[in-house]
Write a protein that holds these residues in place. Sequence first.
Motif, PDB file in Angstrom:
ATOM      1  N   ARG A 194     -18.257 -26.893  11.848  1.00 27.26           N
ATOM      2  CA  ARG A 194     -17.523 -27.090  13.100  1.00 27.26           C
ATOM      3  C   ARG A 194     -16.825 -25.809  13.557  1.00 27.26           C
ATOM      4  NH1 ARG A 194     -16.555 -32.336  10.604  1.00 27.26           N
ATOM      5  NH2 ARG A 194     -17.451 -33.976  11.924  1.00 27.26           N
ATOM      6  N   GLN A 195     -16.723 -24.830  12.656  1.00 33.06           N
ATOM      7  CA  GLN A 195     -16.074 -23.560  13.003  1.00 33.06           C
ATOM      8  C   GLN A 195     -17.073 -22.435  13.230  1.00 33.06           C
ATOM      9  OE1 GLN A 195     -14.596 -25.405  10.107  1.00 33.06           O
ATOM     10  NE2 GLN A 195     -13.498 -26.365  11.811  1.00 33.06           N
ATOM     11  N   GLY A 196     -18.361 -22.727  13.136  1.00 28.74           N
ATOM     12  CA  GLY A 196     -19.360 -21.680  13.344  1.00 28.74           C
ATOM     13  C   GLY A 196     -20.299 -21.550  12.157  1.00 28.74           C
ATOM     14  N   ASP A 197     -21.029 -20.433  12.116  1.00 27.68           N
ATOM     15  CA  ASP A 197     -22.071 -20.244  11.105  1.00 27.68           C
ATOM     16  C   ASP A 197     -21.696 -19.246  10.019  1.00 27.68           C
ATOM     17  OD1 ASP A 197     -23.621 -22.010  12.550  1.00 27.68           O
ATOM     18  OD2 ASP A 197     -24.697 -20.425  13.638  1.00 27.68           O
ATOM     19  N   THR A 198     -20.494 -18.697  10.062  1.00 26.47           N
ATOM     20  CA  THR A 198     -20.141 -17.633   9.117  1.00 26.47           C
ATOM     21  C   THR A 198     -20.174 -18.112   7.681  1.00 26.47           C
ATOM     22  OG1 THR A 198     -18.703 -16.647  10.794  1.00 26.47           O
ATOM     23  CG2 THR A 198     -18.401 -15.918   8.523  1.00 26.47           C
ATOM     24  N   VAL A 199     -19.516 -19.226   7.401  1.00 26.78           N
ATOM     25  CA  VAL A 199     -19.466 -19.745   6.032  1.00 26.78           C
ATOM     26  C   VAL A 199     -20.848 -20.220   5.591  1.00 26.78           C
ATOM     27  CG1 VAL A 199     -18.465 -21.516   4.530  1.00 26.78           C
ATOM     28  CG2 VAL A 199     -17.033 -20.382   6.239  1.00 26.78           C
ATOM     29  N   GLN A 200     -21.574 -20.797   6.524  1.00 27.32           N
ATOM     30  CA  GLN A 200     -22.931 -21.259   6.208  1.00 27.32           C
ATOM     31  C   GLN A 200     -23.783 -20.093   5.706  1.00 27.32           C
ATOM     32  OE1 GLN A 200     -25.186 -22.778   9.572  1.00 27.32           O
ATOM     33  NE2 GLN A 200     -27.044 -21.966   8.639  1.00 27.32           N
ATOM     34  N   GLN A 201     -23.708 -18.969   6.377  1.00 30.20           N
ATOM     35  CA  GLN A 201     -24.524 -17.819   5.977  1.00 30.20           C
ATOM     36  C   GLN A 201     -24.110 -17.285   4.613  1.00 30.20           C
ATOM     37  OE1 GLN A 201     -27.232 -16.796   7.481  1.00 30.20           O
ATOM     38  NE2 GLN A 201     -26.947 -18.384   9.034  1.00 30.20           N
ATOM     39  N   SER A 202     -22.820 -17.235   4.350  1.00 31.51           N
ATOM     40  CA  SER A 202     -22.368 -16.752   3.041  1.00 31.51           C
ATOM     41  C   SER A 202     -22.776 -17.709   1.929  1.00 31.51           C
ATOM     42  CB  SER A 202     -20.850 -16.552   3.044  1.00 31.51           C
ATOM     43  OG  SER A 202     -20.172 -17.775   3.260  1.00 31.51           O
ATOM     44  N   CYS A 203     -22.778 -19.015   2.228  1.00 26.94           N
ATOM     45  CA  CYS A 203     -23.201 -20.003   1.230  1.00 26.94           C
ATOM     46  C   CYS A 203     -24.692 -19.894   0.960  1.00 26.94           C
ATOM     47  CB  CYS A 203     -22.858 -21.408   1.699  1.00 26.94           C
ATOM     48  SG  CYS A 203     -21.083 -21.797   1.672  1.00 26.94           S
ATOM     49  N   MET A 204     -25.469 -19.632   1.999  1.00 28.28           N
ATOM     50  CA  MET A 204     -26.912 -19.455   1.825  1.00 28.28           C
ATOM     51  C   MET A 204     -27.207 -18.352   0.823  1.00 28.28           C
ATOM     52  SD  MET A 204     -28.991 -21.408   3.672  1.00 28.28           S
ATOM     53  CE  MET A 204     -29.085 -22.423   5.155  1.00 28.28           C
ATOM     54  N   ASN A 205     -26.421 -17.287   0.868  1.00 28.62           N
ATOM     55  CA  ASN A 205     -26.645 -16.151  -0.011  1.00 28.62           C
ATOM     56  C   ASN A 205     -26.348 -16.472  -1.474  1.00 28.62           C
ATOM     57  OD1 ASN A 205     -27.346 -14.572   2.212  1.00 28.62           O
ATOM     58  ND2 ASN A 205     -25.238 -13.887   2.538  1.00 28.62           N
ATOM     59  N   LEU A 206     -25.599 -17.553  -1.715  1.00 29.87           N
ATOM     60  CA  LEU A 206     -25.268 -17.938  -3.088  1.00 29.87           C
ATOM     61  C   LEU A 206     -26.383 -18.738  -3.753  1.00 29.87           C
ATOM     62  CD1 LEU A 206     -21.585 -19.163  -2.572  1.00 29.87           C
ATOM     63  CD2 LEU A 206     -22.288 -17.022  -3.661  1.00 29.87           C
ATOM     64  N   LEU A 207     -27.281 -19.289  -2.951  1.00 32.73           N
ATOM     65  CA  LEU A 207     -28.261 -20.247  -3.454  1.00 32.73           C
ATOM     66  C   LEU A 207     -29.599 -19.594  -3.777  1.00 32.73           C
ATOM     67  CD1 LEU A 207     -27.626 -23.145  -0.885  1.00 32.73           C
ATOM     68  CD2 LEU A 207     -26.555 -22.827  -3.134  1.00 32.73           C
TER      69      LEU A 207
END
Length: 263
Positions: A194-207
Amino acid sequence: MTLTSMLSHPEDVTRAADAGCLGALCHCLSPEQLHATLTDHHLQDDLPLDWTLRHGRSTALMVALKESAPPIIYTDEYKEKINRTLLVYLMADRVPIAMNGVRGCGYLFQYLMQIKQTLPQPLLTPFVRTMNHSSNEMKQLVARVCSYLARVEPDLAPEFLRAAIPMLVNGTKEKNSYVKANSELSLVAVLRLRQGDTVQQSCMNLLEIGARESLSDVITKVLRKVAIQPEGKEEELDDTLLLDRRIVFSFLFIMIIIIFPYT
């Protein structure tokens, strides 16, 4: 002494209220009282014991970890025992005890994230594996705990995200509609969609690649739609607070009579 004597009370509501009071009192106890309470009750678990006593003790430990006691009880003297006790509760065959294990882990993880300590892997792995539990209540609770942590912690620990996100993705594929919905809402909260894609992208890099592709697929097909919906009501994890007020007042009245007998 009155509280500890009622940890195995046959009435569920009375037992929960009693254990909640005992857990909340931990930060008020003297070092000697605290040691006795922890070693004789909170951290004393024996499988042959009556399940109601185990449930009362698991509730008391859960509330102690929730309230202001973690800096007092999660010390070098007790932390290994706390980890072992929570692990036993997570694996309990009685669902109410296992659910307290999930809640207790959630509150412990919250405290450790606040003080920037690494989460204990021997607890984190079994915690996320509870999404495979036979009880749908357990599966819903795991997702709700993740939502709670996302709500109260601005920076979730990388090891938590690495373990929890694939588990929640699997939860979105569950047949039970409540488990599925809670997992979707939890992912939206954890990824902060709901706040954008920033956290999503950082989480993707962890997986790993496979988990990354599965997450991307769920985001595209489901989570974008969920993220634009209004946020629901925040639910309380601590079920000792969801008690009928009349029962709580009656319990307190009885306590007053016991402590200050009428003369």
